[in-house]
Scaffold this active site. Structure first.
Site, PDB file in Angstrom:
ATOM      1  N   GLU A   1      54.815  40.084   9.755  1.00 32.63           N
ATOM      2  CA  GLU A   1      54.984  38.673  10.114  1.00 32.63           C
ATOM      3  C   GLU A   1      54.511  38.368  11.527  1.00 32.63           C
ATOM      4  O   GLU A   1      54.601  39.208  12.418  1.00 32.63           O
ATOM      5  CB  GLU A   1      56.458  38.268  10.013  1.00 32.63           C
ATOM      6  CG  GLU A   1      57.062  38.357   8.643  1.00 32.63           C
ATOM      7  CD  GLU A   1      58.522  37.930   8.603  1.00 32.63           C
ATOM      8  OE1 GLU A   1      59.092  37.896   7.502  1.00 32.63           O
ATOM      9  OE2 GLU A   1      59.092  37.627   9.680  1.00 32.63           O
TER      10      GLU A   1
ATOM     11  N   TYR B   1      59.163  50.519  -0.050  1.00 35.52           N
ATOM     12  CA  TYR B   1      58.017  51.419  -0.128  1.00 35.52           C
ATOM     13  C   TYR B   1      57.896  52.063  -1.510  1.00 35.52           C
ATOM     14  O   TYR B   1      56.802  52.443  -1.933  1.00 35.52           O
ATOM     15  CB  TYR B   1      58.113  52.499   0.954  1.00 35.52           C
ATOM     16  CG  TYR B   1      57.926  51.964   2.354  1.00 35.52           C
ATOM     17  CD1 TYR B   1      56.716  51.399   2.737  1.00 35.52           C
ATOM     18  CD2 TYR B   1      58.951  52.017   3.288  1.00 35.52           C
ATOM     19  CE1 TYR B   1      56.534  50.903   4.016  1.00 35.52           C
ATOM     20  CE2 TYR B   1      58.781  51.528   4.568  1.00 35.52           C
ATOM     21  CZ  TYR B   1      57.569  50.972   4.925  1.00 35.52           C
ATOM     22  OH  TYR B   1      57.394  50.476   6.203  1.00 35.52           O
TER      23      TYR B   1
ATOM     24  N   HIS C   1      61.278  52.686  14.136  1.00 37.88           N
ATOM     25  CA  HIS C   1      61.584  51.306  14.521  1.00 37.88           C
ATOM     26  C   HIS C   1      62.264  51.197  15.888  1.00 37.88           C
ATOM     27  O   HIS C   1      63.341  50.627  16.026  1.00 37.88           O
ATOM     28  CB  HIS C   1      62.431  50.625  13.434  1.00 37.88           C
ATOM     29  CG  HIS C   1      61.791  50.606  12.095  1.00 37.88           C
ATOM     30  ND1 HIS C   1      62.378  50.032  10.999  1.00 37.88           N
ATOM     31  CD2 HIS C   1      60.596  51.089  11.641  1.00 37.88           C
ATOM     32  CE1 HIS C   1      61.588  50.167   9.936  1.00 37.88           C
ATOM     33  NE2 HIS C   1      60.496  50.815  10.317  1.00 37.88           N
TER      34      HIS C   1
ATOM     35  N   GLN D   1      58.515  57.803  15.779  1.00 38.93           N
ATOM     36  CA  GLN D   1      57.752  56.725  16.399  1.00 38.93           C
ATOM     37  C   GLN D   1      58.149  56.473  17.847  1.00 38.93           C
ATOM     38  O   GLN D   1      57.541  55.617  18.512  1.00 38.93           O
ATOM     39  CB  GLN D   1      57.950  55.435  15.588  1.00 38.93           C
ATOM     40  CG  GLN D   1      57.473  55.527  14.153  1.00 38.93           C
ATOM     41  CD  GLN D   1      57.941  54.344  13.308  1.00 38.93           C
ATOM     42  OE1 GLN D   1      58.602  53.420  13.789  1.00 38.93           O
ATOM     43  NE2 GLN D   1      57.601  54.371  12.020  1.00 38.93           N
TER      44      GLN D   1
END
Length: 374
Positions: A248, A269, A154, A90
């Site tokens: 959130e 997960y 992340h 990512q």
């Protein structure tokens, strides 16, 4: 008689609970909004992580693959002079933002993954630079998180400024939830606050805490990929990816712990329990959470008169479902949700332009302009 009355009460309570559940479900459902059309203004982008408008109306765009593009007069010009970008999972070239006084000082701010520093792999870094023609100059590294890691998840990351000129940027927990987000002596899983030159504000919450990372403003975050200043209150709003469920929206507060992974509305997960706790003393509750997850990315408030029915709404991109979510707020509560750009692609970033129109960056598509129907 007593037994019949008891059965009636039990049945009534069950019906009431079912009604409440259905009511919550209705509130949580997203409605499709169709009172607009779209125009692709920048075509053929792969993963446009962030974009920003320059004062002349042209665009700077970050491609996750490591290219900084200047879009003007219908052409995408590659800007040279970026530091080396470490690509993994990512991670890559991430967000971009202008200094609030860009017209006077010319500073732009970029987050990217860097392999500099301790350990193998990479971690999120914040730089600032000035644009001179087709090249960056005066490049300064303001903050580099560490240690490096070869994990591919992340990294965060978004950048914004508050009304006092402080700079905020987000970094995810780097996939190490048990070590990073709850430990203020470590980077990652944090929102950071700096002065615009990269120095530490004197009133940051942990400047007097031994061994703490003094740039930290709040902690206990998972992977915040949305961050924006509220146009009226000036408070910094973020959203962050949950695990399976439990994305959130949070309003950042100085020195506060937002709970990850001790509290969560999500599960692993694999479907197993992550934590039994959704709330604990000393940990902040989200303003809103999504179950199931939408994989949020990008965030903007609508303030433009071009969209009178949307004014004051919050826009959030969904990577998972490929739409832009419009959230209607009342007293900082989400009361209704609408889907925009449904089926067009993964929405990576969204911004209201200086002309008042909303623009969204879609993976594999480009940057699209949202135009209300007359």
């Amino acid at each position: 008689m007593k037994q019949s009355k008891l059965l009636f009460i039990i049945s009534f309570m069950s019906l009431l609970a079912c009604a409440q559940k259905n009511k919550s479900k209705v509130v949580a459902e997203t409605l499709t909004s169709i009172n607009y059309k779209t125009e692709v203004v920048v075509p053929d982008l792969n993963i446009p992580w962030g974009f920003v408008f320059l004062p002349d109306g042209t665009l700077l765009i970050t491609e996750k693959s490591g290219e900084l593009l200047h879009f003007k007069e219908g052409e995408k010009i590659i800007i040279e002079g970026l530091p080396e970008v470490y690509l993994r999972g990512q991670g890559g070239l991430l967000d971009i933002e202008l200094h609030p006084d860009y017209n006077q000082n010319g500073w732009l701010y970029i987050t990217h993954v860097s392999s500099e520093g301790e350990g193998d792999g990479g971690n999120t870094a914040l730089i600032r630079a000035k644009l001179s023609g087709n090249k960056l100059k005066n490049v300064e590294r303001l903050y580099k998180t560490g240690p490096n890691s070869k994990r591919g998840q992340h990294f965060g990351s978004r950048i914004t400024f508050d009304n006092d000129g402080f700079l905020y940027f987000s970094v995810g927990d780097r996939g190490n939830r048990d070590l990073n987000p709850q430990d203020i002596t470590r980077d990652c899983g944090k929102i950071y606050r700096l002065n615009a030159d990269g120095s530490i504000p004197e009133d940051n919450p942990f400047v007097e805490t031994p061994n703490a990372k003094t740039a930290i403003f709040s902690y206990g975050h998972r992977n915040p990929q949305g961050m924006v200043k509220h146009p009226e209150t000036g408070k910094i709003w973020i959203h962050e990816h949950g695990p399976k469920g439990g994305d959130e929206i949070n309003i950042i507060q100085k020195g506060k712990n937002f709970g990850w992974p001790i509290i969560s509305y999500g599960i692993n997960y694999s479907g197993t329990t992550l934590t039994e706790n959704t709330a604990l003393p000393g940990m902040e509750q989200p303003l809103f959470y999504w179950v199931p997850s939408i994989a949020p990315s990008g965030m903007a408030f609508v303030t433009s008169d071009i969209y009178p029915d949307w004014k004051g709404n919050l826009l959030v991109g969904s990577l998972k479902f490929g739409y832009l979510e419009r959230l209607v707020l009342k007293n900082d509560k989400v009361v209704t949700r609408y889907k925009l750009l449904e089926g067009m692609g993964r929405v990576r970033s969204v911004r209201q332009g200086p002309n008042g129109y909303i623009y969204a960056a879609l993976e594999g598509v480009g940057i699209v302009k949202i135009i209300p129907n007359k």
